[in-house]
Design an enzyme around this catalytic site. Structure first.
Site, mmCIF file in Angstrom:
data_model
loop_
_atom_site.group_PDB
_atom_site.id
_atom_site.type_symbol
_atom_site.label_atom_id
_atom_site.label_comp_id
_atom_site.label_asym_id
_atom_site.label_seq_id
_atom_site.Cartn_x
_atom_site.Cartn_y
_atom_site.Cartn_z
ATOM 1 N N MET A 115 0.872 -1.168 0.000
ATOM 2 C CA MET A 115 0.000 0.000 0.000
ATOM 3 C C MET A 115 0.914 1.223 0.000
ATOM 4 O O MET A 115 1.632 1.469 0.969
ATOM 5 C CB MET A 115 -0.899 -0.027 1.233
ATOM 6 C CG MET A 115 -1.868 1.092 1.347
ATOM 7 S SD MET A 115 -3.177 0.746 2.580
ATOM 8 C CE MET A 115 -2.248 0.252 4.017
ATOM 9 N N ARG A 159 -6.019 -1.607 9.550
ATOM 10 C CA ARG A 159 -6.142 -1.120 10.928
ATOM 11 C C ARG A 159 -6.577 -2.225 11.880
ATOM 12 O O ARG A 159 -6.131 -2.267 13.035
ATOM 13 C CB ARG A 159 -7.100 0.073 10.968
ATOM 14 C CG ARG A 159 -6.468 1.318 10.380
ATOM 15 C CD ARG A 159 -7.430 2.482 10.244
ATOM 16 N NE ARG A 159 -6.695 3.674 9.819
ATOM 17 C CZ ARG A 159 -7.251 4.814 9.419
ATOM 18 N NH1 ARG A 159 -8.582 4.921 9.399
ATOM 19 N NH2 ARG A 159 -6.512 5.840 9.065
ATOM 20 N N TYR A 201 1.732 3.568 12.679
ATOM 21 C CA TYR A 201 1.390 3.393 11.271
ATOM 22 C C TYR A 201 -0.069 3.012 11.046
ATOM 23 O O TYR A 201 -0.775 2.650 11.955
ATOM 24 C CB TYR A 201 2.361 2.477 10.532
ATOM 25 C CG TYR A 201 2.577 1.052 10.958
ATOM 26 C CD1 TYR A 201 3.638 0.344 10.397
ATOM 27 C CD2 TYR A 201 1.782 0.383 11.885
ATOM 28 C CE1 TYR A 201 3.895 -0.976 10.741
ATOM 29 C CE2 TYR A 201 2.028 -0.932 12.231
ATOM 30 C CZ TYR A 201 3.080 -1.605 11.659
ATOM 31 O OH TYR A 201 3.325 -2.916 12.000
ATOM 32 N N GLU A 202 -0.492 3.164 9.784
ATOM 33 C CA GLU A 202 -1.903 3.041 9.373
ATOM 34 C C GLU A 202 -2.788 4.054 10.107
ATOM 35 O O GLU A 202 -3.954 3.787 10.386
ATOM 36 C CB GLU A 202 -2.430 1.611 9.586
ATOM 37 C CG GLU A 202 -1.568 0.512 9.029
ATOM 38 C CD GLU A 202 -1.173 0.696 7.577
ATOM 39 O OE1 GLU A 202 -1.754 1.560 6.886
ATOM 40 O OE2 GLU A 202 -0.268 -0.013 7.110
ATOM 41 N N GLY A 203 -2.227 5.218 10.380
ATOM 42 C CA GLY A 203 -2.946 6.284 11.077
ATOM 43 C C GLY A 203 -2.599 6.256 12.544
ATOM 44 O O GLY A 203 -2.896 5.278 13.243
#
Length: 596
Positions: free
Chosen positions: A160, A293, A437-439
């Site tokens: 991604m 997430r 990571y991933e927000g």
């Protein structure tokens, strides 16, 4: 450090709490208890014998980059080949492309085992699952035909590619460009950073899903498209063909997960194909992101399980001082440290946070399965709303507790916890990235408040609270559990009141959204886990009443539930007070006055 999958607790959660067999019947996939338990048993053996032994070396050796090629740690290539050959890579893949179609309620247990054994190893295959979801949902039939079967099998992996040096959370700042080519493809130019598995030596091909802008794209996030950019362009025979103009420019030097290659990826006019509609790339990204997430939340839980196992084993063996009340091991020079109340406090905190987190992920996985495979549009829609509400809580809270549980593990080991050879400090370093990571977890908290709670006026959250309130009434009717049910019922009422107060404050002052978000998420998570622990206590009570031969296991569940409700649930009170503390004390100080 060794690892053994917590199979008994996993079976308790999926069978006794969430009836995975009935769930599978509802989904129509034909899986029964014997098959499910057999799969988990095989996964436990694979992760303990093949993956866990690689973990320490992968941290010490790391990855290397030479001539644009990444070499992964010793043993990873052989283990990954076994992972693919044994079918673990295809567990959740769509059956029409060679996948096994296992529900998430089953598969997440296997993923947890992989992450506990070696988080770095799991990272290479983890993002492929999300890329498969996005391509299957948004890709053209020709792209799916060319790529999905190889990705589902694990022979090709996926990434991604979102983040750029100037564009992390704020994708409106994204600069990577995509120029149309005469043959209907596109030429992508730009750089992406923090790309997990962007380059490696495990798979035959790497399929990058890249966010970029078309020349005529509107500004901001409404002008982002998604493109499939392979490392090798597919040849006429369906295999990897000509090398594409995409390369790894550097490897990041990291605090943890050193066995996972984290790459700077350069696209120099690389050939790519549009996935979905032009300027609609965020739809594909969120398909990947929800899966990612959930997986990252599971990473926090998995590290916590590994830390708990290590701390528990050490506490049973390490001899230091005598018990405060009486000598426990008269045949030894001192008692094992597990007799000391403070060590027990840390171990029980680890145990109940991890096991409660496992219940939360199972509940979320069940909703995710129903969102994609429910028997009616109404069921799918309802499950989708519930999943969307829970994902930011799962990601943020479970990664926060992963770091806490790893820290407790270091503390139980004392000075040895600070030394590399014991393995605990690696877990603490590895877990730290999961909060980022991933927000970041702050972004997850904002997502919960802005996009979930405020967006529908709290309707879905209040529905979740009502569901747990009904459970409390039923369980509380049993005298042995009435007091515990009362503790949870009181918190549920308080949660509903707090939700109403938070919504009102945020509607009046937008700064309150950011001021309240993290504490409200944590408050919500503690009460959610309390509800699950009460349900676990109910399952254990019923098993004991039925005369189960596993009385020690079920009594441990009852003791654990009481510990969580009496010693950890009170943490919610501080989060409630902080939630109501207001934005003024955060925003009043001018930025230039933070330091003089």
């Amino acid at each position: 450090m060794s690892y053994q999958a917590p199979l008994r607790d996993m079976r308790f959660v999926i069978h006794e709490m969430f009836d995975v067999t009935g769930h599978c019947a509802r989904l129509g996939n034909g899986l029964d208890r014997e098959l499910i338990d057999g799969v988990l048993q095989e996964a436990a053996a694979f992760t303990a014998n093949e993956i866990a032994p690689l973990n320490r070396n992968s941290d010490e050796q790391g990855c290397s980059l030479e001539g644009g090629q990444v070499t992964t740690p010793r043993g990873f290539r052989g283990a990954y080949q076994q992972f693919v050959d044994n079918g673990w890579a295809s567990m959740t893949g769509p059956v029409e492309f060679g996948g096994q179609g296992f529900p998430q309620l089953v598969a997440l247990n296997v993923h947890e085992m992989l992450m506990s054994a070696s988080l770095a190893f799991r990272i290479y295959s983890g993002l492929t699952d999300g890329a498969v979801l996005a391509l299957n949902k948004h890709g053209s039939e020709s792209l799916k035909a060319a790529y999905l079967a190889k990705m589902v099998s694990g022979h090709w992996t996926g990434t991604m590619c979102l983040t750029e040096p100037q564009a992390g959370t704020d994708l409106a700042l994204l600069r990577t460009r995509a120029e149309p080519a005469p043959d209907g493809s596109y030429r992508l130019t730009g750089s992406k950073i923090f790309i997990s598995g962007g380059e490696q030596d495990l798979s035959e091909n790497i399929v990058h899903l890249v966010l970029a802008r078309l020349p005529d794209a509107p500004a901001g996030v409404k002008g982002i498209s998604m493109f499939l950019v392979p490392k090798f362009i597919v040849a006429a025979d369906g295999g990897p063909g000509q090398a594409n103009a995409v390369s790894c420019g550097a490897l990041e030097h990291k605090m943890g997960i050193k066995g996972a290659s984290t790459c700077v990826m350069n696209f120099d006019g690389a050939s790519g194909w549009l996935v979905g509609e032009a300027n609609q790339g965020l739809a594909g990204m969120f398909t990947m992101m929800n899966d990612a997430r959930l997986q990252v939340g599971l990473q926090g839980l998995s590290i916590g399980e590994a830390a708990f196992q290590g701390a528990l084993g050490y506490a049973r063996e390490r001899l230091q001082s005598r018990s405060l009340s009486a000598v426990v091991a008269p045949d030894k020079v001192a008692d094992p440290i597990i007799v000391h109340p403070d060590v027990r406090r840390m171990l029980l905190t680890q145990k109940t946070l991890v096991e409660g987190g496992r219940m939360l992920t199972a509940y979320t996985a069940r909703q995710l399965d129903l969102e994609h495979g429910g028997e009616s549009p109404q069921v799918r829609s309802a499950a989708g709303k519930r999943t969307a509400l829970l994902i930011p809580i799962v990601k943020a809270f479970l990664t926060d507790i992963g770091q806490e549980v790893a820290s407790h593990g270091v503390q139980v080991f004392g000075g040895h916890g600070y030394i590399r050879e014991w393995g605990m400090e690696q877990l603490m370093r590895d877990s730290r990235i999961t909060q980022l990571y991933e927000g970041t977890n702050g972004v997850q908290a904002l997502d919960l408040i802005r996009r979930k709670v405020l967006a529908d006026g709290g309707a879905e959250l209040l529905a979740l609270q009502a569901e747990f309130a009904v459970s409390c009434v039923v369980i509380g009717a049993q005298p042995p559990l009435a007091e515990l049910a009362g503790l949870v019922s009181g918190r549920l009422r308080e949660w509903g009141e707090l939700t109403t107060q938070v919504i009102q404050r945020c509607q009046v002052n937008a700064e309150e959204i950011g001021a309240v978000s993290v504490d409200f998420l944590h408050y919500s998570a503690y009460v959610l886990l309390a509800g699950f622990w009460l349900q676990a206590a109910d399952c254990a009570h019923r098993a004991l009443a039925a005369g189960s031969e596993e009385s020690d296991f079920y009594r441990a569940k009852l003791h654990s539930a009481e510990f969580f409700l009496r010693r950890l649930l009170p943490r919610a009170s501080s989060h409630r007070e902080a939630s109501l503390g207001g934005a003024e004390c955060l925003m009043a100080l001018p930025a230039e006055h933070f330091a003089f």
